[in-house]
Enzyme design. Structure first.
Site, PDB file in Angstrom:
ATOM      1  N   GLU A 284       0.825  -1.203   0.000  1.00 48.27           N
ATOM      2  CA  GLU A 284       0.000   0.000   0.000  1.00 48.27           C
ATOM      3  C   GLU A 284       0.861   1.256   0.000  1.00 48.27           C
ATOM      4  OE1 GLU A 284      -4.191  -0.901   1.909  1.00 48.27           O
ATOM      5  OE2 GLU A 284      -3.240   0.726   2.989  1.00 48.27           O
ATOM      6  N   HIS A 305       7.359 -26.799  -0.517  1.00 48.86           N
ATOM      7  CA  HIS A 305       6.681 -27.921  -1.164  1.00 48.86           C
ATOM      8  C   HIS A 305       5.488 -27.461  -1.992  1.00 48.86           C
ATOM      9  CE1 HIS A 305       9.061 -31.013   1.027  1.00 48.86           C
ATOM     10  NE2 HIS A 305       9.276 -29.951   1.779  1.00 48.86           N
ATOM     11  N   LYS A 419     -14.301   0.192  -3.887  1.00 51.89           N
ATOM     12  CA  LYS A 419     -15.402   0.604  -3.005  1.00 51.89           C
ATOM     13  C   LYS A 419     -16.510   1.273  -3.814  1.00 51.89           C
ATOM     14  CE  LYS A 419     -12.495   1.442   1.041  1.00 51.89           C
ATOM     15  NZ  LYS A 419     -11.954   2.474   1.915  1.00 51.89           N
TER      16      LYS A 419
END
Ligand code: PA5
Length: 443
Positions: A284, A305, A419
């Site tokens: 961010e 793995h 948003k």
């Protein structure tokens, strides 16, 4: 205190080039220290380790003691992004992996997603427990925590009555504005303030982290002491400053070698959430203007793995920073087996942590051979002071690194995009105009 080793990059970079980037990082250091760069109204985090008042810690301990007296054994901590990742990181790093400490409530996190199943299952747990809630939102308007809080609040009020529910809720939010502030004032909740000049992802050493960490039974004074020691070390401006070295090397790897992905590696499962916190901090802060290193994380040896093949031989876009812990807190020694059917007697008498360290060294060498530069960030042990130091180190280095890249580390304009669409799709008042347009795009 945090130590850094950039030696695992030496076969990839020329010393003169590294020195050039150290100079750039030192210039960025000056900008951060002079508080003259972009976003300089969000630098309150820099002095938190030394100016957090004792009264704030005592106030948080009073909440812990009051809830303990009521027999509270579950605290739902509601928040998203910077409003939960630091606390979750510290609590997971410091807690026993399997057994809850007697007399200490379980901390369950909510409001960091919109999954109905998640919330339904959390309420199943709440019904079996004696529950309290901490709701955290700096803006006080974020949808995910607001939805979770509406549900938890309703449950607490139905179960304990309105007055007792209010005594079981603490809000951490802005001093003056936002829906959560209005609600908290009206309902009479105990409230802590997120300082104006501290952004969410830099807020772990404010009440946002302090209260949940204290409720989980950990020593916040020690964490602040560790952060203060780290701050004192990082305030020494030099080419050996670990934050300068880290910022210089990652910018060099990105800008000159095209290493666009940094993987934060840990060989300690308890540090999984350090990776989550760090990803938010760097992602961010730096991911803007079509620039920035993509932050990823793995927990080893588990992920060797699953992701190991790609890191060893896939597209050569990444470098790794391994967070190492010098001393294990506990001892487990591998025994001798007369039959040796598992062929492990060559390890008998060895500490498991010795195997872990050899796995780490072997991995780092293999990854260097595979073209993946390596840095190492090291703390002595996994305790409150070391975590405080790690938090401060990564925050300080992030400021320097982003300024080296020419980015404002303290805003997050891109977070708004999803948003707007979500609000239009949910038909939030004020967003109706966009709804039809968005519906057409998803048909
Ligand atoms: O770093 C940030 O500012 C964000 O990640 C916020 O922490 C996150 O969006 C939550 O915001 P708020 O605390 O306002 O609900």
């Amino acid at each position: 205190m945090v130590k850094i080793n950039v030696g695992g990059c030496s076969s990839f970079v020329k010393d003169a080039e590294y020195q050039k980037y150290v100079e750039k990082a030192l210039a960025a250091y000056d900008v951060l220290e002079a508080e003259s760069g972009a976003g300089n109204d969000f630098l309150g985090w820099k002095t938190l380790p030394v100016d957090t008042p004792e009264s704030l810690i005592a106030d948080c301990e009073a909440v812990r003691d009051a809830w303990s007296a009521k027999g509270v054994d579950l605290v739902v901590v509601i928040g998203i992004g910077g409003s939960y990742l630091g606390a979750r990181c510290a609590i997971e790093a410091l807690s026993h992996g399997f057994v809850r400490k007697a007399g200490v409530p379980q901390i369950a996190f909510a409001g960091n997603n919109l999954s109905e199943d998640y919330l339904a299952e959390l309420m199943d747990l709440a019904q079996q427990r004696n529950t309290a809630c901490v709701v955290i939102s700096k803006s006080g308007t974020t949808t995910e925590p607001a939805v979770a809080f509406r549900i938890v609040k309703e449950y607490l009020e139905k179960t304990y009555g309105k007055a007792e529910a209010a005594a079981r809720i603490v809000a951490i939010t802005d001093a003056k504005k936002g829906a959560l502030k209005t609600l908290a004032t009206q309902e009479g909740y105990k409230t802590f303030v997120v300082p104006d000049n501290v952004g969410g992802r830099y807020s772990v050493l404010t009440p946002v982290g302090i209260l949940p960490i204290i409720l989980a039974g950990f020593n916040m004074r020690e964490m602040l002491r560790g952060a203060a020691e780290e701050r004192a070390a990082l305030l020494k401006k030099s080419a050996d400053n670990p934050a300068v070295q880290y910022a210089a090397m990652r910018n060099l790897l990105y800008s000159e070698l095209g290493k666009k992905v940094e993987i934060l590696v840990t060989f300690h499962p308890k540090l999984q959430y350090l990776g989550e916190w760090w990803k938010q901090l760097y992602g961010e802060s730096e991911g803007k203007e079509c620039k920035g290193i993509f932050p990823a994380s793995v927990v080893c040896t588990t992920d060797l793995h699953s992701m190991g093949q790609f890191i060893q031989e896939g597209d050569r876009v990444m470098f790794e920073t391994t967070v190492t812990v010098q001393n294990a807190s506990r001892e487990v020694v591998i025994g001798f087996d007369g039959q040796n059917l598992d062929q492990l007697n060559y390890l008998s008498g060895q500490h498991v942590e010795h195997c872990n360290k050899m796995a780490q060294l072997g991995t780092q060498l293999a990854h260097i051979d595979g073209g993946v530069p390596q840095m190492e960030v090291c703390v002595e042990r996994l305790d409150e002071a070391s975590l405080g130091a790690l938090f401060y180190f990564f925050e300080f280095a992030c400021g320097i690194s982003a300024y080296t890249l020419g980015i404002n580390p303290f805003n997050q304009p891109g977070v708004e995009a999803y948003k707007k669409n979500m609000f239009a799709l949910l038909r939030k008042p004020g967003f109706e105009a966009q709804t039809e347009e968005i519906l057409k795009r998803i048909q």
